[in-house]
Design a protein around this motif. Structure first.
Motif, PDB file in Angstrom:
ATOM      1  N   ALA A 177      10.816  -4.709   1.968  1.00  0.00           N
ATOM      2  CA  ALA A 177       9.276  -3.888   2.456  1.00  0.00           C
ATOM      3  C   ALA A 177       9.438  -2.592   1.337  1.00  0.00           C
ATOM      4  O   ALA A 177       7.589  -2.603   0.832  1.00  0.00           O
ATOM      5  N   ALA A 178       9.639  -1.575   1.446  1.00  0.00           N
ATOM      6  CA  ALA A 178       9.750  -0.824   0.265  1.00  0.00           C
ATOM      7  C   ALA A 178       9.475  -1.397  -1.108  1.00  0.00           C
ATOM      8  O   ALA A 178       9.253  -0.429  -1.710  1.00  0.00           O
ATOM      9  N   GLU A 179      10.846  -1.808  -0.749  1.00  0.00           N
ATOM     10  CA  GLU A 179      10.390  -2.671  -2.353  1.00  0.00           C
ATOM     11  C   GLU A 179       9.268  -3.323  -2.776  1.00  0.00           C
ATOM     12  O   GLU A 179       8.332  -3.550  -4.164  1.00  0.00           O
ATOM     13  N   THR A 180       8.914  -4.485  -1.617  1.00  0.00           N
ATOM     14  CA  THR A 180       7.764  -4.753  -2.128  1.00  0.00           C
ATOM     15  C   THR A 180       6.196  -4.798  -2.021  1.00  0.00           C
ATOM     16  O   THR A 180       4.979  -5.288  -2.227  1.00  0.00           O
ATOM     17  N   ALA A 181       5.857  -4.138  -0.845  1.00  0.00           N
ATOM     18  CA  ALA A 181       4.515  -3.460  -0.624  1.00  0.00           C
ATOM     19  C   ALA A 181       4.207  -2.937  -1.186  1.00  0.00           C
ATOM     20  O   ALA A 181       2.865  -3.279  -1.212  1.00  0.00           O
ATOM     21  N   PRO A 182       4.630  -2.154  -2.304  1.00  0.00           N
ATOM     22  CA  PRO A 182       3.956  -1.293  -2.998  1.00  0.00           C
ATOM     23  C   PRO A 182       3.143  -2.240  -4.336  1.00  0.00           C
ATOM     24  O   PRO A 182       1.790  -2.193  -4.510  1.00  0.00           O
ATOM     25  N   PRO A 208      -4.732  -8.436   1.814  1.00  0.00           N
ATOM     26  CA  PRO A 208      -6.470  -8.905   1.327  1.00  0.00           C
ATOM     27  C   PRO A 208      -7.840  -8.291   2.243  1.00  0.00           C
ATOM     28  O   PRO A 208      -7.459  -7.266   2.889  1.00  0.00           O
ATOM     29  N   PHE A 209      -8.714  -8.525   0.856  1.00  0.00           N
ATOM     30  CA  PHE A 209     -10.010  -7.791   1.811  1.00  0.00           C
ATOM     31  C   PHE A 209     -10.110  -6.280   1.386  1.00  0.00           C
ATOM     32  O   PHE A 209     -11.164  -5.596   0.843  1.00  0.00           O
ATOM     33  N   PHE A 210      -9.639  -6.165   1.553  1.00  0.00           N
ATOM     34  CA  PHE A 210      -8.498  -4.735   0.593  1.00  0.00           C
ATOM     35  C   PHE A 210      -8.560  -4.383  -0.471  1.00  0.00           C
ATOM     36  O   PHE A 210      -8.556  -3.256  -0.630  1.00  0.00           O
ATOM     37  N   GLY A 211      -8.205  -5.025  -0.915  1.00  0.00           N
ATOM     38  CA  GLY A 211      -7.725  -4.604  -2.650  1.00  0.00           C
ATOM     39  C   GLY A 211      -6.539  -3.528  -2.929  1.00  0.00           C
ATOM     40  O   GLY A 211      -6.800  -2.985  -3.694  1.00  0.00           O
ATOM     41  N   ILE A 212      -5.656  -3.021  -1.735  1.00  0.00           N
ATOM     42  CA  ILE A 212      -5.156  -1.572  -2.028  1.00  0.00           C
ATOM     43  C   ILE A 212      -4.069  -2.093  -1.484  1.00  0.00           C
ATOM     44  O   ILE A 212      -3.524  -3.073  -0.378  1.00  0.00           O
ATOM     45  N   PRO A 213      -2.741  -1.941  -1.741  1.00  0.00           N
ATOM     46  CA  PRO A 213      -1.482  -2.323  -1.593  1.00  0.00           C
ATOM     47  C   PRO A 213      -1.361  -2.078  -0.921  1.00  0.00           C
ATOM     48  O   PRO A 213      -1.427  -0.976   0.407  1.00  0.00           O
ATOM     49  N   GLN A 214      -0.038  -2.568  -0.575  1.00  0.00           N
ATOM     50  CA  GLN A 214       0.101  -3.036   1.369  1.00  0.00           C
ATOM     51  C   GLN A 214       0.422  -1.496   1.748  1.00  0.00           C
ATOM     52  O   GLN A 214       0.874  -1.129   2.934  1.00  0.00           O
ATOM     53  N   SER A 215       1.602  -0.837   0.774  1.00  0.00           N
ATOM     54  CA  SER A 215       1.825   0.389   1.013  1.00  0.00           C
ATOM     55  C   SER A 215       1.242   1.026   1.120  1.00  0.00           C
ATOM     56  O   SER A 215       1.663   2.769   2.037  1.00  0.00           O
TER      57      SER A 215
END
Length: 395
Positions: free
Chosen positions: A262-267, A272-279
């Motif tokens: 998660a730490a590697e991939t979330a950034p 979706p819809f918000f357009g910001i990185p998951q992190s």
């Protein structure tokens, strides 16, 4: 407080360096292990070269004979690369511990005398086992499910029902060479696929007395182990706490692996819809913090009991708080599972892409944490002691 000497710390650092040297190989082969349902020989070769299958074997037979806490830390790190390899390696090491702690020297010489890299598959359950007493020993038959590591083993140790000299029900572990064993392929599951937890079958196999070990005698501190008189030996630690802590270690490592993914991939992934990185989502930040707390809690429960076991062994005493060890191992599995499930919610549907290692980690953790030893019924003894009663041992 159990003081760590310079030599102990140095040995631990050396072992962890050995673990780190094999992790790239295990990680590279993790998807293959899952797809093919078998641990590649390359993994075992790396583990053998690093000596990681000998960490709980006695020194007199070429083992490292490390403390319990260190052995669990090794297993946790292995699970961060491959759950199946960690599980098989951990159970192989705890099986070596069992042979050293329960069986006489004659049996140990048979197991390790001519085999530097000996894997042992152990199943203590006795539900489908029978024995017949014959001159010079027993003839044993039965079927033992979930024989983890059986495809890679040179010996098996399985439980047989018995009544001891006091008329009490007992479980006797019997050691049998793999050449006298039939392995039925039965491990067709969704996770931990490489553990080869198949069915061990014995058909009227002769077992001499020196390859029989009473669990009742072990509980009473009267095993035939040649190390029981040694001050400070790990082999004075009761077998069941060591076993239960061992099977809790792989879920702890899998929880750590999930957090690392998660730490590697979330950034790198947009929400979706918000357009910001998951992190950058505050909700995800809170959820991942809760996952980290759960993973840390799992590890702390496991290491608390391991530290107490090592302290008792170092003082030349036998650990007596078995029931709380059971609670700590259940907590370790429970919190590990909670951590992984929370990470899956953070990463959402991307978790289940075949290319995402998180889906394999999730499946492995679900299977590992569903082990009988982590079921609610195993907490009854601990609860009884809290109310002031005396808990009976599982036999």
């Amino acid at each position: 407080m159990n003081q760590i000497t310079a030599s102990t710390a140095q040995r631990r650092a050396d072992l962890m360096a050995r673990v780190d040297s094999v992790l790239p190989i295990l990680q590279k082969n993790a998807a293959r292990t899952d797809a093919e349902g078998i641990i590649p020989e390359e993994n075992f070769a790396a583990l053998k070269d690093a000596g990681l299958g000998r960490i709980l074997r006695p020194r007199r037979f070429g083992g490292i004979e490390t403390d319990l806490k260190t052995s669990l830390e090794v297993q946790v790190r292995l699970a961060m690369a491959c759950g199946s390899t960690s599980w098989v390696t951990g159970l192989g090491n705890v099986s070596s511990f069992g042979v050293a702690a329960l069986f006489p020297l004659e049996a140990q010489e048979e197991v390790w005398g001519d085999n530097d890299h000996c894997q042992i598959a152990l199943v203590s359950a006795k539900a489908e086992a029978t024995k017949q007493e014959v001159p010079g020993g027993w003839r044993v038959s039965g079927r033992w499910r979930y024989g983890s590591g059986s495809a890679y083993a040179q010996w098996v140790a399985v439980g047989v029902p018995h009544t001891d000299e006091n008329g009490e029900p007992d479980t006797v572990l019997v050691l049998v060479p793999i050449s006298e064993v039939v392995i039925e392929k039965s491990w067709e599951v969704s996770g931990m696929r490489g553990t080869a937890s198949d069915t061990i079958v014995l058909k009227d196999i002769f077992v001499p007395p020196h390859r029989q070990a009473s669990m009742n005698a072990a509980y009473a501190g009267k095993s035939a182990s040649p190390y029981m008189a040694e001050h400070g030996t790990i082999y004075r630690t009761p077998f069941l706490p060591v076993f239960s802590l061992c099977i809790a270690a792989s879920p702890v490592g899998l929880a750590k692996a999930a957090l690392a993914v998660a730490a590697e991939t979330a950034p790198k992934r947009k929400l979706p819809f918000f357009g910001i990185p998951q992190s950058e989502s505050e909700t995800n930040q809170v959820m991942i913090a809760n996952a980290a707390i759960a993973a840390d809690s799992a590890e702390m429960h496991m290491l608390r009991s391991a530290t107490e076991a090592d302290a008792a062994a170092a003082a030349g005493m036998r650990m007596t708080n078995d029931q709380r060890v059971a609670a700590d191992t259940i907590a370790a599995a429970r919190y590990s599972n909670e951590a992984v499930r929370t990470v899956v919610r953070v990463m959402m549907s991307s978790t289940f892409a075949n290319s995402n290692p998180l889906q394999r980690i999730w499946r492995d953790c679900e299977i590992a944490s569903s082990h009988f030893w982590f079921s609610e019924i195993m907490l009854a003894g601990y609860g009884k002691t809290i109310f002031g009663g005396e808990a009976s041992l599982v036999k």
